[in-house]
Design a protein around this motif. Sequence first.
Motif, PDB file in Angstrom:
ATOM      1  N   LYS A  12       0.829  -1.202   0.000  1.00  0.00           N
ATOM      2  CA  LYS A  12       0.000   0.000   0.000  1.00  0.00           C
ATOM      3  C   LYS A  12       0.863   1.251   0.000  1.00  0.00           C
ATOM      4  CE  LYS A  12      -4.024  -2.034   2.258  1.00  0.00           C
ATOM      5  NZ  LYS A  12      -4.927  -1.996   3.440  1.00  0.00           N
ATOM      6  N   LYS A  13       2.035   1.153   0.625  1.00  0.00           N
ATOM      7  CA  LYS A  13       2.956   2.289   0.652  1.00  0.00           C
ATOM      8  C   LYS A  13       3.389   2.653  -0.760  1.00  0.00           C
ATOM      9  CE  LYS A  13       7.340   3.827   2.644  1.00  0.00           C
ATOM     10  NZ  LYS A  13       8.492   3.460   3.497  1.00  0.00           N
ATOM     11  N   GLN A  14       3.689   1.617  -1.581  1.00  0.00           N
ATOM     12  CA  GLN A  14       4.071   1.873  -2.964  1.00  0.00           C
ATOM     13  C   GLN A  14       2.909   2.483  -3.731  1.00  0.00           C
ATOM     14  OE1 GLN A  14       5.440  -1.923  -4.430  1.00  0.00           O
ATOM     15  NE2 GLN A  14       7.582  -1.351  -4.132  1.00  0.00           N
ATOM     16  N   SER A  15       1.700   2.008  -3.434  1.00  0.00           N
ATOM     17  CA  SER A  15       0.522   2.508  -4.140  1.00  0.00           C
ATOM     18  C   SER A  15       0.290   3.984  -3.845  1.00  0.00           C
ATOM     19  CB  SER A  15      -0.706   1.695  -3.723  1.00  0.00           C
ATOM     20  OG  SER A  15      -1.869   2.211  -4.332  1.00  0.00           O
ATOM     21  N   LYS A  16       0.448   4.371  -2.569  1.00  0.00           N
ATOM     22  CA  LYS A  16       0.192   5.753  -2.176  1.00  0.00           C
ATOM     23  C   LYS A  16       1.310   6.690  -2.615  1.00  0.00           C
ATOM     24  CE  LYS A  16      -2.630   4.519   1.845  1.00  0.00           C
ATOM     25  NZ  LYS A  16      -2.715   4.513   3.328  1.00  0.00           N
ATOM     26  N   SER A  17       2.540   6.201  -2.535  1.00  0.00           N
ATOM     27  CA  SER A  17       3.679   7.066  -2.844  1.00  0.00           C
ATOM     28  C   SER A  17       3.950   7.181  -4.331  1.00  0.00           C
ATOM     29  CB  SER A  17       4.937   6.532  -2.150  1.00  0.00           C
ATOM     30  OG  SER A  17       5.333   5.310  -2.726  1.00  0.00           O
ATOM     31  N   GLY A  18       3.425   6.231  -5.112  1.00  0.00           N
ATOM     32  CA  GLY A  18       3.696   6.252  -6.540  1.00  0.00           C
ATOM     33  C   GLY A  18       4.925   5.456  -6.919  1.00  0.00           C
ATOM     34  N   LEU A  19       5.617   4.874  -5.907  1.00  0.00           N
ATOM     35  CA  LEU A  19       6.794   4.063  -6.194  1.00  0.00           C
ATOM     36  C   LEU A  19       6.386   2.860  -7.027  1.00  0.00           C
ATOM     37  CD1 LEU A  19       8.599   4.111  -2.728  1.00  0.00           C
ATOM     38  CD2 LEU A  19       9.406   5.139  -4.840  1.00  0.00           C
ATOM     39  N   GLY A  20       6.922   2.757  -8.208  1.00  0.00           N
ATOM     40  CA  GLY A  20       6.556   1.628  -9.055  1.00  0.00           C
ATOM     41  C   GLY A  20       5.302   1.915  -9.856  1.00  0.00           C
ATOM     42  N   LEU A  21       4.281   2.454  -9.213  1.00  0.00           N
ATOM     43  CA  LEU A  21       3.002   2.709  -9.880  1.00  0.00           C
ATOM     44  C   LEU A  21       3.124   3.818 -10.920  1.00  0.00           C
ATOM     45  CD1 LEU A  21      -0.015   2.171 -10.149  1.00  0.00           C
ATOM     46  CD2 LEU A  21      -0.407   3.752  -8.239  1.00  0.00           C
ATOM     47  N   GLU A  22       3.774   4.910 -10.549  1.00  0.00           N
ATOM     48  CA  GLU A  22       3.909   6.032 -11.488  1.00  0.00           C
ATOM     49  C   GLU A  22       4.626   5.627 -12.763  1.00  0.00           C
ATOM     50  OE1 GLU A  22       5.726   9.611 -10.116  1.00  0.00           O
ATOM     51  OE2 GLU A  22       4.003  10.180  -8.905  1.00  0.00           O
ATOM     52  N   ALA A  23       5.687   4.840 -12.605  1.00  0.00           N
ATOM     53  CA  ALA A  23       6.456   4.404 -13.771  1.00  0.00           C
ATOM     54  C   ALA A  23       5.608   3.521 -14.670  1.00  0.00           C
ATOM     55  CB  ALA A  23       7.703   3.656 -13.314  1.00  0.00           C
ATOM     56  N   GLN A  24       4.841   2.620 -14.064  1.00  0.00           N
ATOM     57  CA  GLN A  24       3.965   1.748 -14.854  1.00  0.00           C
ATOM     58  C   GLN A  24       2.903   2.559 -15.587  1.00  0.00           C
ATOM     59  OE1 GLN A  24       2.598  -1.978 -12.842  1.00  0.00           O
ATOM     60  NE2 GLN A  24       3.870  -1.269 -11.144  1.00  0.00           N
ATOM     61  N   GLN A  25       2.309   3.511 -14.892  1.00  0.00           N
ATOM     62  CA  GLN A  25       1.271   4.337 -15.512  1.00  0.00           C
ATOM     63  C   GLN A  25       1.827   5.123 -16.697  1.00  0.00           C
ATOM     64  OE1 GLN A  25      -0.006   6.514 -12.043  1.00  0.00           O
ATOM     65  NE2 GLN A  25      -1.833   5.241 -11.797  1.00  0.00           N
ATOM     66  N   HIS A  26       3.011   5.660 -16.523  1.00  0.00           N
ATOM     67  CA  HIS A  26       3.623   6.428 -17.610  1.00  0.00           C
ATOM     68  C   HIS A  26       3.851   5.545 -18.834  1.00  0.00           C
ATOM     69  CE1 HIS A  26       6.176   9.355 -19.633  1.00  0.00           C
ATOM     70  NE2 HIS A  26       7.065   8.390 -19.833  1.00  0.00           N
ATOM     71  N   MET A  27       4.390   4.348 -18.618  1.00  0.00           N
ATOM     72  CA  MET A  27       4.664   3.436 -19.731  1.00  0.00           C
ATOM     73  C   MET A  27       3.389   3.024 -20.450  1.00  0.00           C
ATOM     74  SD  MET A  27       7.563   1.005 -17.932  1.00  0.00           S
ATOM     75  CE  MET A  27       7.735  -0.097 -19.363  1.00  0.00           C
ATOM     76  N   ILE A  28       2.383   2.645 -19.676  1.00  0.00           N
ATOM     77  CA  ILE A  28       1.136   2.139 -20.260  1.00  0.00           C
ATOM     78  C   ILE A  28       0.355   3.251 -20.965  1.00  0.00           C
ATOM     79  CG2 ILE A  28      -1.180   1.335 -19.606  1.00  0.00           C
ATOM     80  CD1 ILE A  28       0.168  -0.677 -17.757  1.00  0.00           C
ATOM     81  N   ARG A  29       0.245   4.401 -20.347  1.00  0.00           N
ATOM     82  CA  ARG A  29      -0.536   5.481 -20.946  1.00  0.00           C
ATOM     83  C   ARG A  29       0.128   6.019 -22.209  1.00  0.00           C
ATOM     84  NH1 ARG A  29      -1.997   8.444 -15.142  1.00  0.00           N
ATOM     85  NH2 ARG A  29      -3.534   6.876 -14.484  1.00  0.00           N
ATOM     86  N   GLU A  30       1.442   6.068 -22.187  1.00  0.00           N
ATOM     87  CA  GLU A  30       2.152   6.539 -23.378  1.00  0.00           C
ATOM     88  C   GLU A  30       2.004   5.550 -24.527  1.00  0.00           C
ATOM     89  OE1 GLU A  30       6.779   6.994 -24.283  1.00  0.00           O
ATOM     90  OE2 GLU A  30       6.070   8.582 -22.958  1.00  0.00           O
ATOM     91  N   PHE A  31       2.124   4.254 -24.210  1.00  0.00           N
ATOM     92  CA  PHE A  31       1.989   3.227 -25.248  1.00  0.00           C
ATOM     93  C   PHE A  31       0.564   3.205 -25.809  1.00  0.00           C
ATOM     94  CE2 PHE A  31       0.932  -1.011 -26.741  1.00  0.00           C
ATOM     95  CZ  PHE A  31       2.024  -1.354 -27.523  1.00  0.00           C
ATOM     96  N   ALA A  32      -0.421   3.209 -24.915  1.00  0.00           N
ATOM     97  CA  ALA A  32      -1.819   3.168 -25.354  1.00  0.00           C
ATOM     98  C   ALA A  32      -2.159   4.394 -26.188  1.00  0.00           C
ATOM     99  CB  ALA A  32      -2.743   3.073 -24.146  1.00  0.00           C
ATOM    100  N   GLY A  33      -1.642   5.554 -25.814  1.00  0.00           N
ATOM    101  CA  GLY A  33      -1.919   6.774 -26.559  1.00  0.00           C
ATOM    102  C   GLY A  33      -1.350   6.739 -27.963  1.00  0.00           C
ATOM    103  N   SER A  34      -0.268   5.981 -28.147  1.00  0.00           N
ATOM    104  CA  SER A  34       0.373   5.895 -29.464  1.00  0.00           C
ATOM    105  C   SER A  34      -0.181   4.775 -30.329  1.00  0.00           C
ATOM    106  CB  SER A  34       1.888   5.683 -29.295  1.00  0.00           C
ATOM    107  OG  SER A  34       2.465   6.729 -28.556  1.00  0.00           O
ATOM    108  N   HIS A  35      -0.839   3.805 -29.702  1.00  0.00           N
ATOM    109  CA  HIS A  35      -1.295   2.633 -30.447  1.00  0.00           C
ATOM    110  C   HIS A  35      -2.797   2.390 -30.401  1.00  0.00           C
ATOM    111  CE1 HIS A  35       2.998   1.911 -29.703  1.00  0.00           C
ATOM    112  NE2 HIS A  35       2.988   1.166 -30.788  1.00  0.00           N
ATOM    113  N   GLY A  36      -3.509   3.223 -29.680  1.00  0.00           N
ATOM    114  CA  GLY A  36      -4.952   3.010 -29.596  1.00  0.00           C
ATOM    115  C   GLY A  36      -5.563   3.837 -28.492  1.00  0.00           C
ATOM    116  N   ALA A  37      -6.367   3.192 -27.657  1.00  0.00           N
ATOM    117  CA  ALA A  37      -7.041   3.921 -26.588  1.00  0.00           C
ATOM    118  C   ALA A  37      -7.052   3.079 -25.316  1.00  0.00           C
ATOM    119  CB  ALA A  37      -8.473   4.262 -26.988  1.00  0.00           C
TER     120      ALA A  37
END
Length: 208
Positions: A12-37
């Motif tokens: 939960k600490k990682q979830s709240k702080s963004g550790l790990g989560l922020e990096a995943q979100q950046h990768m996924i949102r950038e990829f999805a934005g370039s290849h679809g929705a």
Amino acid sequence: MKYVGYYRVSTKKQSKSGLGLEAQQHMIREFAGSHGALVAEFVEVESGRNDQRSELAKAMSHAKKAGASLLIARLDRFSRRVSFIATMMEKGVPLVVVEMPHATDFQLHIFAALAQEERRLISERTKAALAQAKRRGQVLGRNGRFLALENRRLAEQRAGNMMSTLPEGWETMTFSEVARQLNASGHRTANGCKFYPQSVKNMLGYIS
């Protein structure tokens, strides 16, 4: 192309702080934005060893209904177990990994097998290192704090016992001179070693 993003963090600490989560979100949102929705996102706070993942079940169900692929940032964020990945693939929802978007199901199995073997080797090396530390008498974990306190108490006790063996006028001597006279008198440290300037300094630090 439609995607359902799935993120997993271990605590939960990682979830709240963004550790790990922020990096995943950046990768996924950038990829999805370039290849679809990106039609939906699900965050799982769970150890990778636990196969019972409620958010993953929701993500798979949503992807199936939307005709979307399940999009993850890295394979090790999904799982490092071949059996788990194989089971998820059998559910009929395409799995896309941002780090290797063109990997086939067969290749994902291979990468998962390699990750699983790496995890096993790391575990073995860790257990071997802990066993070796234990054989050396090293106390691990939170008990180490209590060991440190006990060591300090013993050091203070030994330093007090050494007071009577210190050469006359030691207060005005250098550490080197004190060490030289203690060694000449046949005295040794608690470990049975000769005295050196640093060991004299350490000992006197417990006395003062």
